[in-house]
Scaffold this motif. Structure first.
Motif, mmCIF file in Angstrom:
data_model
loop_
_atom_site.group_PDB
_atom_site.id
_atom_site.type_symbol
_atom_site.label_atom_id
_atom_site.label_comp_id
_atom_site.label_asym_id
_atom_site.label_seq_id
_atom_site.Cartn_x
_atom_site.Cartn_y
_atom_site.Cartn_z
ATOM 1 N N SER A 1 0.831 -1.206 0.000
ATOM 2 C CA SER A 1 0.000 0.000 0.000
ATOM 3 C C SER A 1 0.869 1.261 0.000
ATOM 4 C CB SER A 1 -0.979 0.003 1.177
ATOM 5 O OG SER A 1 -0.242 0.054 2.381
ATOM 6 N N ALA A 2 2.181 1.065 0.091
ATOM 7 C CA ALA A 2 3.089 2.221 -0.011
ATOM 8 C C ALA A 2 3.157 2.713 -1.448
ATOM 9 C CB ALA A 2 4.481 1.814 0.458
ATOM 10 N N LEU A 3 3.620 3.940 -1.590
ATOM 11 C CA LEU A 3 3.839 4.498 -2.920
ATOM 12 C C LEU A 3 5.137 3.897 -3.480
ATOM 13 C CD1 LEU A 3 3.668 8.330 -3.639
ATOM 14 C CD2 LEU A 3 5.361 6.880 -4.716
ATOM 15 N N PHE A 4 5.042 3.252 -4.625
ATOM 16 C CA PHE A 4 6.233 2.666 -5.254
ATOM 17 C C PHE A 4 6.875 3.706 -6.162
ATOM 18 C CE2 PHE A 4 5.720 -2.274 -5.062
ATOM 19 C CZ PHE A 4 5.403 -2.193 -3.712
ATOM 20 N N ASP A 5 8.066 4.105 -5.771
ATOM 21 C CA ASP A 5 8.777 5.201 -6.422
ATOM 22 C C ASP A 5 9.996 4.587 -7.109
ATOM 23 O OD1 ASP A 5 10.645 7.229 -6.869
ATOM 24 O OD2 ASP A 5 10.338 8.215 -4.929
ATOM 25 N N LYS B 1 1.647 9.630 10.206
ATOM 26 C CA LYS B 1 1.003 10.395 9.124
ATOM 27 C C LYS B 1 1.822 10.416 7.834
ATOM 28 C CE LYS B 1 -1.181 13.663 12.279
ATOM 29 N NZ LYS B 1 -0.608 14.871 12.932
ATOM 30 N N VAL B 2 3.041 9.914 7.922
ATOM 31 C CA VAL B 2 3.904 9.948 6.731
ATOM 32 C C VAL B 2 3.365 9.005 5.655
ATOM 33 C CG1 VAL B 2 6.223 9.388 5.871
ATOM 34 C CG2 VAL B 2 5.935 10.560 8.071
ATOM 35 N N VAL B 3 3.383 9.473 4.417
ATOM 36 C CA VAL B 3 2.968 8.603 3.309
ATOM 37 C C VAL B 3 4.057 7.548 3.087
ATOM 38 C CG1 VAL B 3 2.355 8.527 0.860
ATOM 39 C CG2 VAL B 3 1.750 10.538 2.248
ATOM 40 N N PRO B 4 3.711 6.269 3.260
ATOM 41 C CA PRO B 4 4.732 5.221 3.131
ATOM 42 C C PRO B 4 5.273 5.125 1.701
ATOM 43 C CG PRO B 4 2.672 4.327 4.014
ATOM 44 C CD PRO B 4 2.383 5.701 3.541
ATOM 45 N N ARG B 5 6.558 4.861 1.605
ATOM 46 C CA ARG B 5 7.194 4.752 0.288
ATOM 47 C C ARG B 5 8.083 3.534 0.179
ATOM 48 N NH1 ARG B 5 8.755 9.609 -3.604
ATOM 49 N NH2 ARG B 5 7.281 11.118 -2.754
ATOM 50 N N VAL B 6 8.096 2.986 -1.016
ATOM 51 C CA VAL B 6 9.109 2.002 -1.384
ATOM 52 C C VAL B 6 9.891 2.643 -2.522
ATOM 53 C CG1 VAL B 6 9.516 -0.251 -2.424
ATOM 54 C CG2 VAL B 6 7.734 0.006 -0.678
ATOM 55 N N VAL B 7 11.161 2.887 -2.295
ATOM 56 C CA VAL B 7 11.987 3.504 -3.331
ATOM 57 C C VAL B 7 12.828 2.423 -3.988
ATOM 58 C CG1 VAL B 7 13.683 5.291 -3.868
ATOM 59 C CG2 VAL B 7 12.055 5.634 -1.993
ATOM 60 N N LEU B 8 12.625 2.248 -5.280
ATOM 61 C CA LEU B 8 13.295 1.178 -6.010
ATOM 62 C C LEU B 8 14.270 1.748 -7.032
ATOM 63 C CD1 LEU B 8 9.996 -0.766 -6.625
ATOM 64 C CD2 LEU B 8 11.874 -1.630 -5.214
ATOM 65 N N PHE B 9 15.496 1.251 -6.963
ATOM 66 C CA PHE B 9 16.500 1.599 -7.967
ATOM 67 C C PHE B 9 16.847 0.350 -8.762
ATOM 68 C CE2 PHE B 9 17.220 4.681 -4.601
ATOM 69 C CZ PHE B 9 17.575 5.840 -5.266
ATOM 70 N N LEU C 1 13.027 18.265 -3.579
ATOM 71 C CA LEU C 1 12.312 17.927 -2.341
ATOM 72 C C LEU C 1 10.886 18.475 -2.369
ATOM 73 C CD1 LEU C 1 15.013 18.561 0.449
ATOM 74 C CD2 LEU C 1 14.459 16.413 -0.731
ATOM 75 N N GLU C 2 10.738 19.679 -2.907
ATOM 76 C CA GLU C 2 9.401 20.277 -3.040
ATOM 77 C C GLU C 2 8.507 19.384 -3.889
ATOM 78 O OE1 GLU C 2 7.625 22.785 -1.747
ATOM 79 O OE2 GLU C 2 9.371 22.845 -0.393
ATOM 80 N N ALA C 3 9.053 18.959 -5.023
ATOM 81 C CA ALA C 3 8.282 18.103 -5.937
ATOM 82 C C ALA C 3 7.880 16.809 -5.244
ATOM 83 C CB ALA C 3 9.091 17.816 -7.192
ATOM 84 N N GLN C 4 8.784 16.247 -4.453
ATOM 85 C CA GLN C 4 8.476 15.002 -3.747
ATOM 86 C C GLN C 4 7.371 15.222 -2.702
ATOM 87 O OE1 GLN C 4 9.156 12.222 -4.690
ATOM 88 N NE2 GLN C 4 11.250 11.957 -5.426
ATOM 89 N N LYS C 5 7.368 16.392 -2.105
ATOM 90 C CA LYS C 5 6.303 16.717 -1.144
ATOM 91 C C LYS C 5 4.944 16.733 -1.855
ATOM 92 C CE LYS C 5 8.104 19.628 2.408
ATOM 93 N NZ LYS C 5 8.467 21.049 2.649
ATOM 94 N N MET C 6 4.948 17.341 -3.046
ATOM 95 C CA MET C 6 3.706 17.389 -3.816
ATOM 96 C C MET C 6 3.223 15.983 -4.165
ATOM 97 S SD MET C 6 4.782 20.591 -6.251
ATOM 98 C CE MET C 6 3.603 20.222 -7.547
ATOM 99 N N VAL C 7 4.173 15.099 -4.453
ATOM 100 C CA VAL C 7 3.806 13.704 -4.760
ATOM 101 C C VAL C 7 3.121 13.072 -3.541
ATOM 102 C CG1 VAL C 7 4.718 11.390 -5.243
ATOM 103 C CG2 VAL C 7 5.625 13.369 -6.487
ATOM 104 N N ASP C 8 3.714 13.257 -2.364
ATOM 105 C CA ASP C 8 3.130 12.691 -1.147
ATOM 106 C C ASP C 8 1.707 13.180 -0.940
ATOM 107 O OD1 ASP C 8 5.293 11.138 -0.358
ATOM 108 O OD2 ASP C 8 6.270 12.797 0.686
ATOM 109 N N THR C 9 1.528 14.479 -1.095
ATOM 110 C CA THR C 9 0.187 15.054 -0.905
ATOM 111 C C THR C 9 -0.787 14.467 -1.917
ATOM 112 O OG1 THR C 9 1.298 17.084 -0.238
ATOM 113 C CG2 THR C 9 -1.066 17.240 -0.698
ATOM 114 N N ALA C 10 -0.347 14.423 -3.165
ATOM 115 C CA ALA C 10 -1.240 13.936 -4.226
ATOM 116 C C ALA C 10 -1.629 12.478 -3.998
ATOM 117 C CB ALA C 10 -0.572 14.101 -5.585
#
Ligand code: GPV
Length: 800
Positions: A560-564, A600-608, A748-757
């Protein structure tokens, strides 16, 4: 214990293989059993998944060959103008699944496999090894284009090299570093190729070129190597048209030099055979970077010369005069790798076919088109003149002759402009001199193109500006890249494909062959049932990928995390650095929160994912940093389920097919103006900014305090010995050529917008639908038709 006596599947079906009367229903199982028993010499008692895959592959190949033969016969009979795509790389991936879908036979084969006791068809599909005859974007583009050429029923062939070792296998060592291992992909027989010992040509290297008269010469002596063809059938999608990808392999002209052998010098006797076969041994693993190795130039000439010999032989069979060559032949140069084709065609015309120089040059220019894939200076090919003189003496003469008349024309247009002559010369002056391959490609072609609107504009205004002034703008065009919707949607994302078909109505070929039809999804965007189905497909794809990661890496992912995702070759200009530094910032931020805030943090999976060229120190250092950051973050209980970081090893076409459908966002964050394609968010080139760093140095603390903290934490050893990363940190502290510090805060700003969206699920799913609906333009069918109509002047030839 209730076990069947028969080894597996239905006994009657197995036994019908060699005996039964053929009917439609049994023909597929019969064909598979036939190949089990003959081609791979096994039987029901000793067949495993890999064997079953191979027998099925041979059976499918039989279908392809029938269509292939009919298509080639049709081309020969109709004698249309043909196009040839010369590419040193074809990053094909697996073939079976793609071939079955294109033939429309997947379900039938699935059923047949079940009757033979193989329930899990995907397992069979996955036992195929990737054909990784390419590095990255450029090679995968060639594979997509060759697919679209067949699907659009164009008389288009690919020519490439049959590397015995493909792109290296990437492993990650315990300290997080990349380790390269060879990829001997041909160790198991390759069912998808047809060896053609009857199609072979001798290719000469070294020797002497002796001029006779004004323009001709005789080239003799040196080393001769045999090029032998291997044909790979390329099926179109839902058409019987099946094109050809012809890959050349090198064989010694003679296996042994008997003179040396008799003299008792065995080592010397096998030497010529060794050096011939070394030609097609291995794919050079560099992406967007020129490495001036002699063997690489030999590969380029070997492949180009064999391809042109094949093309001219085919043309001669038409019985037409060479003055009509360009009415039957178009050749596209995929980057400058095959540029030696320009002087080679001149050599064939002038030295072998006795065509006057000026006429030969006119025809040559009409035949070739050149696609540029980069403006990065370190990637533009330049070969030392002495190397050319040694390896290809006749071609060097031709290049000097061409340069002479070209510079005369420049001089005529701009008299007494020495700077311009120096700039535009095919030869870069110095010790040694260098041949500028991109300029040779430009003067040898009737049309030059970049691969995206912005990139083509940069080509016109920067690296080719002088040539645009000389030839006029119409010679310099754009063909925006594309991808094949068959592999990258229908095949790798069957859930989404079904949903699209169900939503648009009709059968899937309707939209798969005209991707602009995806716009039809927009009229359903507000339907909550459709939104739900769309989100479910994504979730299932994330689960499928999570299962793969758990099996291969032993890591559990929160689906359910955001896959980035950032998957691409490791390169400083692509800025995986910006991403991982951003991840560290995120990690530090989360660590500073209390439990209530953390929830409250939007969970993320960061994949490289991606490979670094083995000699690219800085790229490999970034891989090491990513892995060691991942280790710390994934082991920290405070971050469990909130932030996971993974470097997926050995990124490949097959891994991409699993990973891409599972992604929520994909990062394309290269320094503006450096990535040739992928134009969407590159608005301008930061030349001035780069200038500022060099002449007005400011401290990192001033440029980005947030980034300064991140760098400090790395240096202090939070992710293992900080001193290891000093060279990397220094690239950012001083110079910062790739502008990481300039872009960090806005990143970082752009990433914040992603979390909100991401928190607004309905609007997120609508964004996802809109993205898909509007991507129709990026079908490689559109791109290849663009080449066909505006660059090659070829037309579809349909097989009934
Ligand atoms: I030059 N590209 C690549 O993969 N390898 C190379 O050696 C060179 C270019 C890529 C570009 O980097 C991408 O931007 C582009 O999308 C791709 O070629 C296909 O055009």
């Amino acid at each position: 214990d209730g076990k069947e006596v028969w080894p597996r599947g239905q006994e009657s079906v197995w036994k019908s293989g060699l005996r039964a009367v053929e009917t439609e229903e049994t023909s597929i199982t019969k064909s598979i059993v036939h190949h089990v028993q003959t081609t791979i010499a096994r039987q029901a008692y000793n067949i495993d998944e890999e064997g079953a895959y191979r027998a099925i592959a041979y059976s499918v190949r039989d279908n392809l060959i029938v269509n292939w033969n009919d298509t080639q016969m049709l081309y020969t009979r109709k004698a249309p103008k043909r196009a040839y795509y010369l590419s040193l790389e074809f990053l094909m991936g697996r073939t079976l699944d793609n071939a079955l879908l294109n033939l429309g036979l997947k379900e039938d084969y699935q059923k047949a496999a079940r009757k033979l006791g193989f329930e899990d068809f995907e397992e069979l599909v996955e036992s195929e090894r990737d054909a990784a005859l390419g590095n990255g974007g450029l090679g995968r583009l060639a594979a997509c284009y060759i697919d679209s050429g067949a699907t659009c029923e164009l008389p288009l062939w690919g020519y490439g090299l049959r590397y015995h070792y493909g792109m290296f296998w990437q492993q990650i060592s315990t300290d997080g570093s990349q380790v390269e291992a060879p990829d001997p992909w041909l160790n198991h027989a390759n069912p998808w190729e047809v060896h053609r010992p009857d199609v072979s040509y001798l290719v000469r290297f070294y020797g002497h070129a002796e001029r006779i008269g004004d323009s001709k010469a005789i080239w003799s002596g040196g080393q001769e190597v045999m090029a032998v063809a291997y044909d790979v059938p390329i099926p179109g999608s839902y058409t019987r048209n099946t094109n050809n990808l012809r890959l050349w392999d090198a064989k010694p002209k003679r296996g042994f030099d008997l003179n040396s052998f008799n003299a008792g010098d065995y080592e010397k006797a096998v030497e010529s055979s060794n050096s011939a076969e070394a030609l097609t041994r291995v794919l050079y693993p560099n992406d967007n970077h020129m490495v001036g190795k002699e063997l690489r130039l030999k590969q380029q000439y070997f492949w180009t010369a064999a391809s042109l010999a094949d093309i001219t032989r085919r043309f001669k069979q038409l019985g037409e005069p060479f003055s009509k060559f360009h009415e039957y032949v178009a050749i596209q140069l995929n980057d400058t790798h095959p540029t030696i084709a320009v002087p080679e065609l001149m050599r064939i015309f002038v030295d072998e076919e006795d065509i006057p120089w000026d006429q030969a040059w006119e025809i040559t220019q009409k035949v070739f088109g050149y696609t540029n894939h980069t403006v990065l200076p370190e990637a533009l090919e330049k070969w030392p003149v002495p190397l050319f003189q040694h390896l290809l003496p006749r071609h060097l003469q031709i290049i000097f002759d061409l340069n002479h008349s070209f510079l005369q024309a420049v001089e005529k247009k701009w008299p007494n402009d020495r700077d311009r002559l120096t700039r535009m010369s095919l030869i870069q002056e110095g010790f040694p001199q260098y041949i500028r391959m991109a300029y040779l490609a430009v003067i040898g072609s009737h049309k030059v193109n970049g691969v995206a609107e912005l990139h083509s504009e940069l080509v016109r205004t920067t690296i080719m500006k002088d040539f645009v002034d000389f030839y006029g703008p119409s010679k310099f065009g754009n063909v925006t890249n594309g991808i094949t919707p068959r592999r990258w949607l229908d095949q790798c994302n069957p859930g989404l494909s079904s949903l699209i078909t169900e939503t648009l109505g009709g059968d899937k070929t309707k939209w798969l062959k005209d991707l602009s039809k995806l716009e039809g999804l927009l009229s359903h965007i507000d339907d909550p049932a459709f939104q739900k189905k769309w989100a479910d497909v994504k979730l299932q794809n994330k689960q499928r990928f999570a299962q793969f990661i758990e099996q291969t890496m032993g890591v559990k992912l929160n689906t359910s995390a955001l896959f980035d995702v950032q998957v691409k070759r490791l390169h400083e200009y692509k800025r995986q650095s910006l991403n991982i530094l951003g991840v560290i910032h995120r990690y530090l931020t989360i660590k500073s929160l209390n439990a209530e805030e953390r929830a409250k943090v939007v969970p993320r999976v960061v994949l490289f994912g991606g490979k670094a060229a083995p000699g690219y120190y800085m790229a490999k250092l970034v891989i090491r940093l990513i892995n060691n950051v991942a280790k710390v973050i994934n082991a920290d209980p405070d971050l469990q389920g909130i932030l996971t970081v993974l470097f997926v090893p050995d990124y490949s076409v097959s891994v991409a097919e699993l990973l891409i459908p599972a992604s929520d966002i994909s990062e394309h964050i290269s320094t503006a103006g450096t990535e040739a394609s992928g134009t969407s968010n590159m608005k301008f080139c930061f030349e001035d900014l780069r200038y500022n760093h060099q002449y007005h140095p400011t401290s990192l603390e001033e440029r980005s305090p947030a980034l300064a903290v991140v760098c400090k934490v790395i240096a202090e050893g939070r992710f293992g010995d900080g001193s290891i990363y000093e060279p990397f940190l220094n690239t950012i502290r001083t110079g910062d050529y790739y502008l990481v510090s300039d872009d960090f805060d806005s990143y970082l700003e752009a990433q914040k917008m992603v979390d909100t969206a991401y928190q607004d699920k309905v609007s997120w799913v609508k964004k996802s639908i809109t993205t898909t609906a509007k991507m129709g333009k990026f079908s490689s069918d559109r791109a290849i038709m663009n080449y066909a109509e505006e660059y090659w002047n070829i037309e579809p030839v349909k097989l009934n």
